[in-house]
Design an enzyme around this catalytic site. Sequence first.
Site, PDB file in Angstrom:
ATOM      1  N   MET A  50      92.620  87.343  22.626  1.00  0.00           N
ATOM      2  CA  MET A  50      93.578  86.264  22.844  1.00  0.00           C
ATOM      3  C   MET A  50      93.109  84.901  22.322  1.00  0.00           C
ATOM      4  O   MET A  50      93.895  83.970  22.243  1.00  0.00           O
ATOM      5  CB  MET A  50      93.923  86.143  24.336  1.00  0.00           C
ATOM      6  CG  MET A  50      92.766  85.812  25.254  1.00  0.00           C
ATOM      7  SD  MET A  50      92.432  84.037  25.520  1.00  0.00           S
ATOM      8  CE  MET A  50      93.907  83.490  26.339  1.00  0.00           C
ATOM      9  N   TYR A  51      91.836  84.772  21.926  1.00  0.00           N
ATOM     10  CA  TYR A  51      91.367  83.509  21.373  1.00  0.00           C
ATOM     11  C   TYR A  51      92.025  83.277  20.011  1.00  0.00           C
ATOM     12  O   TYR A  51      91.868  84.092  19.083  1.00  0.00           O
ATOM     13  CB  TYR A  51      89.850  83.496  21.204  1.00  0.00           C
ATOM     14  CG  TYR A  51      89.053  83.604  22.481  1.00  0.00           C
ATOM     15  CD1 TYR A  51      89.622  83.317  23.722  1.00  0.00           C
ATOM     16  CD2 TYR A  51      87.719  83.989  22.455  1.00  0.00           C
ATOM     17  CE1 TYR A  51      88.891  83.426  24.890  1.00  0.00           C
ATOM     18  CE2 TYR A  51      86.975  84.087  23.623  1.00  0.00           C
ATOM     19  CZ  TYR A  51      87.568  83.806  24.836  1.00  0.00           C
ATOM     20  OH  TYR A  51      86.826  83.906  25.994  1.00  0.00           O
ATOM     21  N   SER A  52      92.751  82.209  19.900  1.00  0.00           N
ATOM     22  CA  SER A  52      93.530  81.912  18.688  1.00  0.00           C
ATOM     23  C   SER A  52      94.448  83.067  18.324  1.00  0.00           C
ATOM     24  O   SER A  52      94.812  83.257  17.159  1.00  0.00           O
ATOM     25  CB  SER A  52      92.612  81.572  17.505  1.00  0.00           C
ATOM     26  OG  SER A  52      91.968  80.329  17.706  1.00  0.00           O
ATOM     27  N   LEU A  53      94.813  83.858  19.358  1.00  0.00           N
ATOM     28  CA  LEU A  53      95.713  85.003  19.183  1.00  0.00           C
ATOM     29  C   LEU A  53      95.281  85.908  18.029  1.00  0.00           C
ATOM     30  O   LEU A  53      96.063  86.291  17.161  1.00  0.00           O
ATOM     31  CB  LEU A  53      97.154  84.525  18.983  1.00  0.00           C
ATOM     32  CG  LEU A  53      97.747  83.761  20.181  1.00  0.00           C
ATOM     33  CD1 LEU A  53      99.173  83.320  19.886  1.00  0.00           C
ATOM     34  CD2 LEU A  53      97.689  84.610  21.455  1.00  0.00           C
ATOM     35  N   GLY A  54      93.997  86.245  18.044  1.00  0.00           N
ATOM     36  CA  GLY A  54      93.461  87.193  17.066  1.00  0.00           C
ATOM     37  C   GLY A  54      92.678  86.562  15.940  1.00  0.00           C
ATOM     38  O   GLY A  54      91.826  87.226  15.323  1.00  0.00           O
TER      39      GLY A  54
END
Length: 326
Positions: A58-62
């Site tokens: 989920m960090y920077s959505l991938g």
Amino acid sequence: MKYANLGHTGLKVSRICLGCMSYGTPAWRPWVLDEAASQPFFQRAVEAGINFFDTANMYSLGVSEEVTGRALRKYARMEEVVLATKVYFPMTEGPNMGGLSRKNVVQACEASLKRLGVETIDLYQIHRMDPETPLEETLAALDQLVRQGKVRYLGASSSAAWRFAKALSLSERNGWARFVSMQNHYNLVYREEEREMMPLCEAEGIGVIPWSPLARGLLAGTRKSLDDKQATARAGSDAFASALYDNPHDWDVVEAVKKVASARGNTPAEVSLAWLLSKPAVVAPIIGATKLEHLDAAIRSVDVTLTADEVKALEAPYQPHAVRGM
């Protein structure tokens, strides 16, 4: 750099883990560094002997996984690296794109493998427990990933101690792969984990890899007060930090850290991390760095040894908190 086994495993990890939430795209969070700006951090970490890197889908959505995977393949020997990522938080608003159902655990792992550019994830962690999915379903799915060779080790993050103990018991009774690490909220400002989680991890041989080891920068000594939102770009836009650290007594801990650091000629960050590293179950604090000096201070902290009197002075101002971070 110094190394330690991750809990009761043979896996060797550096005493500092580079957290990669800060690397990805500023479109996700304004303080996140893009890929070009992130490169020096990976290079410096590898040169210093850091072999442990933690990110999440989920960090920077991938995008963080993509940036992390490319950087490590460029600067590191992948056979020496311990690459960790996480699953739980939703990637989109659609159904089955978050949580710990068998479907999401398996498909999220396969998506992370592609983004990271690897065949196997060294440490696959559940980012939080999922109250809507039976624990047995999640644990069986994680075990399946280990048996398929997609994952080598399993970890968890921020949980009630009783629930984590239940997960360990279920895995043992069913012959499933067991959690070997706990990534929890633990630092000098927030020590509620010492009540149950830390003793549990020590007793069960679980390696602890704390997140927010510097209390979102409070323990780095850069802020002028608890309410100072101008010290860093992240301080001004990280609403989660305000929810974690709002007790007036927190600043008393910061002042104690500054006093000890000044007396011994170290930075507050070095002293705060040295305190964490002295705790029996703690293997490697997870450091989020957006300035190279932050990373350098973390690396130096590995060689700092505090006296019993210094530890006492650091711990004395602490006041109990409500549970935060879960």
